[in-house]
Write a protein that holds these residues in place. Sequence first.
Motif, short mmCIF file in Angstrom:
data_model
loop_
_atom_site.label_atom_id
_atom_site.label_comp_id
_atom_site.label_asym_id
_atom_site.label_seq_id
_atom_site.Cartn_x
_atom_site.Cartn_y
_atom_site.Cartn_z
N TYR A 8 0.27 2.78 8.21
CA TYR A 8 -1.12 2.35 8.04
C TYR A 8 -2.02 3.28 8.82
O TYR A 8 -1.58 3.98 9.74
CB TYR A 8 -1.35 0.89 8.47
N VAL A 9 -3.27 3.34 8.41
CA VAL A 9 -4.24 4.23 9.03
C VAL A 9 -5.50 3.44 9.35
O VAL A 9 -5.99 2.67 8.51
CB VAL A 9 -4.61 5.41 8.09
N ARG A 10 -6.01 3.64 10.55
CA ARG A 10 -7.29 3.05 10.91
C ARG A 10 -8.31 4.16 11.12
O ARG A 10 -8.07 5.10 11.88
CB ARG A 10 -7.17 2.23 12.20
N ASP A 11 -9.43 4.07 10.43
CA ASP A 11 -10.51 5.02 10.61
C ASP A 11 -11.80 4.21 10.81
O ASP A 11 -12.40 3.73 9.86
CB ASP A 11 -10.64 5.94 9.39
N GLY A 12 -12.16 4.02 12.07
CA GLY A 12 -13.31 3.17 12.37
C GLY A 12 -13.00 1.73 12.01
O GLY A 12 -11.99 1.18 12.41
N ARG A 13 -13.86 1.13 11.21
CA ARG A 13 -13.65 -0.27 10.82
C ARG A 13 -12.82 -0.40 9.55
O ARG A 13 -12.55 -1.51 9.08
CB ARG A 13 -14.99 -0.98 10.64
N VAL A 14 -12.41 0.72 8.99
CA VAL A 14 -11.65 0.72 7.74
C VAL A 14 -10.17 0.95 8.00
O VAL A 14 -9.78 1.93 8.64
CB VAL A 14 -12.18 1.80 6.76
N TRP A 15 -9.35 0.03 7.51
CA TRP A 15 -7.89 0.10 7.66
C TRP A 15 -7.27 0.18 6.28
O TRP A 15 -7.70 -0.51 5.35
CB TRP A 15 -7.35 -1.15 8.35
N THR A 16 -6.25 1.00 6.13
CA THR A 16 -5.48 1.04 4.88
C THR A 16 -4.00 1.05 5.24
O THR A 16 -3.61 1.66 6.24
CB THR A 16 -5.80 2.29 4.05
N SER A 17 -3.19 0.38 4.43
CA SER A 17 -1.75 0.35 4.71
C SER A 17 -0.98 0.84 3.49
O SER A 17 -1.49 0.89 2.38
CB SER A 17 -1.29 -1.07 5.08
N ALA A 18 0.25 1.21 3.73
CA ALA A 18 1.12 1.74 2.68
C ALA A 18 1.67 0.58 1.84
O ALA A 18 1.03 -0.47 1.72
CB ALA A 18 2.23 2.56 3.31
N GLY A 19 2.84 0.76 1.30
CA GLY A 19 3.36 -0.22 0.36
C GLY A 19 3.79 -1.54 0.96
O GLY A 19 4.46 -1.60 1.98
N VAL A 20 3.37 -2.61 0.36
CA VAL A 20 3.87 -3.98 0.49
C VAL A 20 4.05 -4.43 1.94
O VAL A 20 3.10 -4.91 2.55
CB VAL A 20 5.19 -4.14 -0.30
N THR A 21 5.27 -4.32 2.50
CA THR A 21 5.54 -4.90 3.82
C THR A 21 4.79 -4.21 4.94
O THR A 21 4.65 -4.78 6.02
CB THR A 21 7.04 -4.88 4.14
N SER A 22 4.28 -3.00 4.72
CA SER A 22 3.48 -2.35 5.77
C SER A 22 2.19 -3.12 6.02
O SER A 22 1.55 -2.94 7.06
CB SER A 22 3.18 -0.90 5.39
N GLY A 23 1.80 -3.98 5.07
CA GLY A 23 0.64 -4.84 5.31
C GLY A 23 0.90 -5.79 6.46
O GLY A 23 -0.04 -6.18 7.17
N ILE A 24 2.16 -6.16 6.69
CA ILE A 24 2.52 -6.99 7.83
C ILE A 24 2.31 -6.21 9.12
O ILE A 24 1.76 -6.73 10.09
CB ILE A 24 3.98 -7.46 7.72
N ASP A 25 2.73 -4.94 9.14
CA ASP A 25 2.50 -4.10 10.32
C ASP A 25 1.01 -3.98 10.63
O ASP A 25 0.60 -4.08 11.78
CB ASP A 25 3.09 -2.70 10.09
#
Length: 323
Positions: free
Chosen positions: A151-168
């Motif tokens: 996952y990547v955080r850039d300021g207030r915007v976060w994006t995560s990779a596939g499926v279970t990485s959303g848990i991370d």
Amino acid sequence: MKRSVVFVIFPEVKLLDVTGALQVFADAGNQEEGEDVYDISILSQAGGMVATDSVIRLESEPFETWQGREIDTLLVAGGIGTTVAMQDSALIGAITSLGARSRRVGSICSGSFLLAEAGFLAGCRATTHWDSCRWLERRYPDVTVEADAIYVRDGRVWTSAGVTSGIDMALAMVAEDLGRSEAVRLARQLVTFMWRPGGQSQFSIPLQQQVKDATGRFDALHDWILENLTADLRVESLADRMNMSLRTFNRLYVEDTGQTPAKAVENYRLEAARQLLSESRLSVARVAETCGFGDDERLRRAFVRVFGVAPREYRQRFQASVA
């Protein structure tokens, strides 16, 4: 006051994209005393029951019920319905409006494409499922895609990779909100690993080995290697363990896995070292010894060659706080 967490869904959304991260927020706080920390909502364009990519439907509220309300965290899920959802101007407009009123905006898996359509990823670093990173790069050239990140955080915007990485990513958000100890408690409760620091690889070396070894001929050997990283792992010893001649072992191993046994052993040792560097306080020298490198200089050379960074630099970037 509870923090609002709002999930945006659409037809054919991936069920685990929603429920994995949702469970983290739902379990935060003292459940025995009924002290929920997050107020969770699921929104869709029309509301009601929404079909997912499985047999389960999710109940949702229409976007209009949140008109004008402030949101702490907005999360956009992904799934096979993403391509159609990207063409839905009303849905994209709703995400834009909701995100503008959110303290924090994030996506799970291909939900990143919807954030990009809504304008939130312009000029940002971001990631998505490994299978879609090139598409994200080509479609949105103003987005810096970090294809190997969980996952990547850039300021207030976060994006995560596939499926279970959303848990991370959700665990990292909880750590930001409530502290590391609560995130650790949740990880233990969910029987998962301590959340992986953002920026680490989406790819598990043991899993890649299984994918390469299509026959499964060397699965037992790989399991043994992982449990015995400091043992004699020279190719001659591995051939003996498989009851094969050296020539036959080398030939079959390369045919089945696409790499030499020596390279596979190094990869397993590097994976173990990378995990210890990010999750423990062991010295680099001790990590090298524990993972079978013998000394820290051999570990350093391997790390620089494969990851492009020295072990100490890797630890500074990715180590989670260790109690």
